[in-house]
Design a protein around this motif. Structure first.
Motif, PDB file in Angstrom:
ATOM      1  N   GLU A 225      34.070  37.482  38.044  1.00  0.00           N
ATOM      2  CA  GLU A 225      33.780  37.626  39.419  1.00  0.00           C
ATOM      3  C   GLU A 225      35.158  37.366  40.328  1.00  0.00           C
ATOM      4  OE1 GLU A 225      30.962  35.031  42.248  1.00  0.00           O
ATOM      5  OE2 GLU A 225      30.412  35.003  40.399  1.00  0.00           O
ATOM      6  N   ARG A 226      35.948  36.401  40.005  1.00  0.00           N
ATOM      7  CA  ARG A 226      37.023  36.269  40.725  1.00  0.00           C
ATOM      8  C   ARG A 226      37.883  37.409  40.594  1.00  0.00           C
ATOM      9  NH1 ARG A 226      40.008  31.362  38.546  1.00  0.00           N
ATOM     10  NH2 ARG A 226      41.606  32.006  39.967  1.00  0.00           N
ATOM     11  N   PHE A 227      38.177  38.088  39.474  1.00  0.00           N
ATOM     12  CA  PHE A 227      39.097  39.364  39.302  1.00  0.00           C
ATOM     13  C   PHE A 227      38.360  40.618  40.098  1.00  0.00           C
ATOM     14  CE2 PHE A 227      39.565  43.299  37.239  1.00  0.00           C
ATOM     15  CZ  PHE A 227      40.739  43.554  37.190  1.00  0.00           C
TER      16      PHE A 227
ATOM     17  N   SER B  70      39.024  43.486  47.103  1.00  0.00           N
ATOM     18  CA  SER B  70      39.520  42.936  48.457  1.00  0.00           C
ATOM     19  C   SER B  70      40.930  43.744  48.825  1.00  0.00           C
ATOM     20  CB  SER B  70      39.656  41.589  48.424  1.00  0.00           C
ATOM     21  OG  SER B  70      40.608  41.115  47.755  1.00  0.00           O
ATOM     22  N   ARG B  71      41.317  44.230  47.759  1.00  0.00           N
ATOM     23  CA  ARG B  71      42.707  44.934  47.879  1.00  0.00           C
ATOM     24  C   ARG B  71      42.758  46.337  48.034  1.00  0.00           C
ATOM     25  NH1 ARG B  71      43.815  40.505  44.557  1.00  0.00           N
ATOM     26  NH2 ARG B  71      45.797  39.420  45.168  1.00  0.00           N
TER      27      ARG B  71
ATOM     28  N   PRO C 235      41.422  49.913  50.148  1.00  0.00           N
ATOM     29  CA  PRO C 235      41.348  50.371  51.222  1.00  0.00           C
ATOM     30  C   PRO C 235      39.539  50.134  51.633  1.00  0.00           C
ATOM     31  CG  PRO C 235      42.668  51.960  50.191  1.00  0.00           C
ATOM     32  CD  PRO C 235      42.054  50.962  49.225  1.00  0.00           C
ATOM     33  N   LYS C 236      39.161  50.045  52.850  1.00  0.00           N
ATOM     34  CA  LYS C 236      37.811  50.085  53.160  1.00  0.00           C
ATOM     35  C   LYS C 236      37.098  51.050  52.715  1.00  0.00           C
ATOM     36  CE  LYS C 236      35.228  47.376  55.706  1.00  0.00           C
ATOM     37  NZ  LYS C 236      34.883  46.006  55.068  1.00  0.00           N
ATOM     38  N   TYR C 237      37.640  52.603  52.713  1.00  0.00           N
ATOM     39  CA  TYR C 237      36.668  53.454  52.489  1.00  0.00           C
ATOM     40  C   TYR C 237      36.497  53.663  50.898  1.00  0.00           C
ATOM     41  CZ  TYR C 237      40.765  56.140  50.672  1.00  0.00           C
ATOM     42  OH  TYR C 237      42.039  56.303  49.999  1.00  0.00           O
ATOM     43  N   MET C 238      37.408  52.852  50.187  1.00  0.00           N
ATOM     44  CA  MET C 238      37.134  52.802  48.551  1.00  0.00           C
ATOM     45  C   MET C 238      36.116  51.495  48.509  1.00  0.00           C
ATOM     46  SD  MET C 238      40.640  53.481  46.856  1.00  0.00           S
ATOM     47  CE  MET C 238      41.416  55.242  46.885  1.00  0.00           C
ATOM     48  N   GLN C 239      36.364  50.664  49.065  1.00  0.00           N
ATOM     49  CA  GLN C 239      35.456  49.526  48.955  1.00  0.00           C
ATOM     50  C   GLN C 239      33.868  49.950  49.266  1.00  0.00           C
ATOM     51  OE1 GLN C 239      36.417  46.025  51.504  1.00  0.00           O
ATOM     52  NE2 GLN C 239      38.615  46.349  50.900  1.00  0.00           N
TER      53      GLN C 239
END
Length: 88
Positions: free
Chosen positions: A64-66, A72-73, A75-79
């Motif tokens: 979960e941490r990974f 979080s690293r 870019p927004k469009y990939m998130q």
């Protein structure tokens, strides 16, 4: 999306009726590119997560941490393209 493009053309004084078929193709091709990108990203992320689990055998908490650190690293469009099932 097609209607939006057509409205923008017509609001600019351009008769969009002669572009209808081309506009539909453009809009469908644009959507297909998004689907292809999202699907490819999904495959890559799932393969990476499965490899991490297999090789490192992390606990659920570590995984979960990974996952959170990895996402979080990006870019927004990939998130936004990553399935909520991977984020949860």
């Amino acid at each position: 999306q097609f209607v939006h493009v057509q409205e923008r053309l017509e609001s600019s004084g351009i008769d969009a009726s002669c572009f209808k078929d081309n506009l539909r193709f453009y809009c469908m091709a644009d959507e297909l590119a998004d689907i292809t990108f999202n699907h490819s990203l999904q495959i890559l992320v799932e393969a990476m997560f499965e490899s991490v689990k297999e090789i490192f055998q992390p606990t659920e908490e570590q995984m979960e941490r990974f996952t959170n650190a990895f996402i979080s690293r990006l870019p927004k469009y990939m998130q936004e393209a990553i399935s909520p099932s991977l984020v949860a």
